[in-house]
Design a protein around this motif. Sequence first.
Motif, PDB file in Angstrom:
ATOM      1  N   SER A  36      60.479  -0.431 -69.871  1.00  7.80           N
ATOM      2  CA  SER A  36      60.628  -2.099 -69.652  1.00  7.80           C
ATOM      3  C   SER A  36      60.367  -2.845 -70.852  1.00  7.80           C
ATOM      4  CB  SER A  36      60.268  -1.689 -68.247  1.00  7.80           C
ATOM      5  OG  SER A  36      60.575  -1.724 -67.221  1.00  7.80           O
TER       6      SER A  36
ATOM      7  N   THR B 173      59.180   5.104 -67.530  1.00  7.91           N
ATOM      8  CA  THR B 173      59.892   3.614 -66.941  1.00  7.91           C
ATOM      9  C   THR B 173      59.714   2.507 -67.420  1.00  7.91           C
ATOM     10  OG1 THR B 173      60.442   5.234 -64.315  1.00  7.91           O
ATOM     11  CG2 THR B 173      60.967   2.314 -64.805  1.00  7.91           C
ATOM     12  N   ARG B 174      57.711   2.766 -67.329  1.00  9.17           N
ATOM     13  CA  ARG B 174      57.040   1.330 -68.118  1.00  9.17           C
ATOM     14  C   ARG B 174      57.876   1.219 -69.407  1.00  9.17           C
ATOM     15  NH1 ARG B 174      56.530   1.115 -62.980  1.00  9.17           N
ATOM     16  NH2 ARG B 174      54.719   0.605 -62.234  1.00  9.17           N
TER      17      ARG B 174
ATOM     18  N   THR C 116      60.601   1.822 -53.088  1.00 15.04           N
ATOM     19  CA  THR C 116      61.407   2.003 -53.522  1.00 15.04           C
ATOM     20  C   THR C 116      62.960   1.014 -53.514  1.00 15.04           C
ATOM     21  OG1 THR C 116      60.449   3.867 -53.502  1.00 15.04           O
ATOM     22  CG2 THR C 116      62.917   3.523 -54.573  1.00 15.04           C
TER      23      THR C 116
ATOM     24  N   ARG D 295      56.431  -2.679 -58.393  1.00 15.40           N
ATOM     25  CA  ARG D 295      56.280  -2.078 -59.228  1.00 15.40           C
ATOM     26  C   ARG D 295      55.318  -1.322 -59.090  1.00 15.40           C
ATOM     27  NH1 ARG D 295      59.158  -3.358 -64.774  1.00 15.40           N
ATOM     28  NH2 ARG D 295      61.445  -2.463 -65.145  1.00 15.40           N
TER      29      ARG D 295
ATOM     30  N   GLU E  90      64.279  -5.895 -59.800  1.00 16.19           N
ATOM     31  CA  GLU E  90      64.440  -5.391 -61.151  1.00 16.19           C
ATOM     32  C   GLU E  90      66.142  -6.433 -61.255  1.00 16.19           C
ATOM     33  OE1 GLU E  90      64.838  -1.079 -61.004  1.00 16.19           O
ATOM     34  OE2 GLU E  90      62.531  -0.829 -62.107  1.00 16.19           O
TER      35      GLU E  90
ATOM     36  N   THR F  21      62.261  -2.591 -55.419  1.00 17.81           N
ATOM     37  CA  THR F  21      61.345  -2.159 -56.740  1.00 17.81           C
ATOM     38  C   THR F  21      62.838  -2.260 -56.942  1.00 17.81           C
ATOM     39  OG1 THR F  21      59.806  -1.353 -56.557  1.00 17.81           O
ATOM     40  CG2 THR F  21      61.526  -0.488 -58.481  1.00 17.81           C
TER      41      THR F  21
ATOM     42  N   THR G 218      56.187   6.986 -63.850  1.00 15.68           N
ATOM     43  CA  THR G 218      56.789   5.145 -63.738  1.00 15.68           C
ATOM     44  C   THR G 218      55.837   5.347 -65.628  1.00 15.68           C
ATOM     45  OG1 THR G 218      55.156   6.047 -61.709  1.00 15.68           O
ATOM     46  CG2 THR G 218      55.131   4.177 -63.060  1.00 15.68           C
TER      47      THR G 218
END
Length: 473
Positions: A197, A193-194, A406, A430, A413, A409, A190
Amino acid sequence: MRNFLLLAVVSGVLSGCVVSSVDPQKPELPLPTALPVQTAQTVDLPDPWWTLFNDVTLNSLVEEALDHNPDVAIAAARVAQSRAVLGITNADRWPAVDLQGNVTRSKDSAYVNTTPGIDRHRTIYTVQGGASFELDLWGKYLRASQSAREQLLNTEYGREATKLSLTGDVARSYFGLIAAAQQLARGRDTLSTREESLRIEKLRFDAGETDEFTFKRAEADTAATRTSMHQLELDVVRRTNAMGVLLGRSPQDLVDRAIEAEQIDLPAVAALPAALPSSVLERRPDIGAAEAALNSSAYDIGVARALLFPSISLTGAFGSVSPELDNLFKNPAQAWSAAGGILQPIFQGGRLRANVKRAEAVREELKAEYARTVQNAFREVLDSLQGQSIIAGVSQANADQVAALTRATELAELRYDQGDIAYIDLLDVRRGLFQAQIDEVAAQRDALLNAVDLALAVGGSMGARAEPLSARR
């Protein structure tokens, strides 16, 4: 002297004939005729119980803990102490025989021995044996021996309870450590991924495609995820240390594999059957220990009551006394004596009767502790039985939530990239997914912990690691 020894032996055989038994007054508890029936598919509890999970690593960890954990050594030492105490109390029921030899060299004063030509030096050789025995007519020593045997049984049950509890702690610690490692792995994914982003939002902010508020929200969300990951790392470290204490070593190899090999999964959970009330009472070592302590207290009352009655003792001495070593064992040198005595307590300020009352109060305390132990046992069984289906429902709900979030999300996105929703909406989805993933692992762990609790609650067997109860022989 031979007659004295014969009397002592006969008295020992007849000891306790006048003894009145003392009822431990074990409480009759209203037990259910049956425990709740499980509707799910169940399996019988294997022997040993921890093989239920079919996990080779867990099996080896349990064996290692049983070999090296200091609590097991402490429990074994207590059993040895109780066995020695039993030997001491048993010895009190037999005659005590001693043997002593002396050589005395002396010189008489010339003022005392005035006979001319008489040697004033003398040597006396003495060999003397002694025997003493107290008739146990009131069962003082018999009850003390029976009490010590029950105390030995209590410590042996305590040893088995310690080992059983240790196996449960190892299983709980192992499942908790693997679950914490899985949660940490999800936290790292996670966070990755953050951070990606955040990198994209920084580029968009620098290009003027988004405002500072959105960028700072992304930055804050990344920092929050990093905080959660550090907390998960701390959890893994603490669980590692706890496992090390249980095993008597630092299981760094296990921890490394748990963290680096993220594919390690928690084992499947099998539903256990409900045990009959009688089997719970028979198999749980803590109940056996409580019952043995209660029985011991009843025998202690017998000891206290016997002290109110007369003590009848026999003593004897036999041996040889001679001024010549060569004549020491000849008939003229032989000497012996025998005596019998009786002692009846008359006044001791109420000490003896107070001692009886104290022993009776101890029995009442242990009777209540026995009842509490049985009640606790059935509470643990019922909690774990009811927890099986409830936790299974929680696990399924968590799995459904993760699957839904899931997909949500992914859609969020896409919609954010198309400008259909604000960044704060994407963050909410998220965050929900990350928490749901953590909760899903926690639910799987809780199901395993509940299975451990149920196996222990019904008195899980120790297999080859169970030691016999020598006090019952």
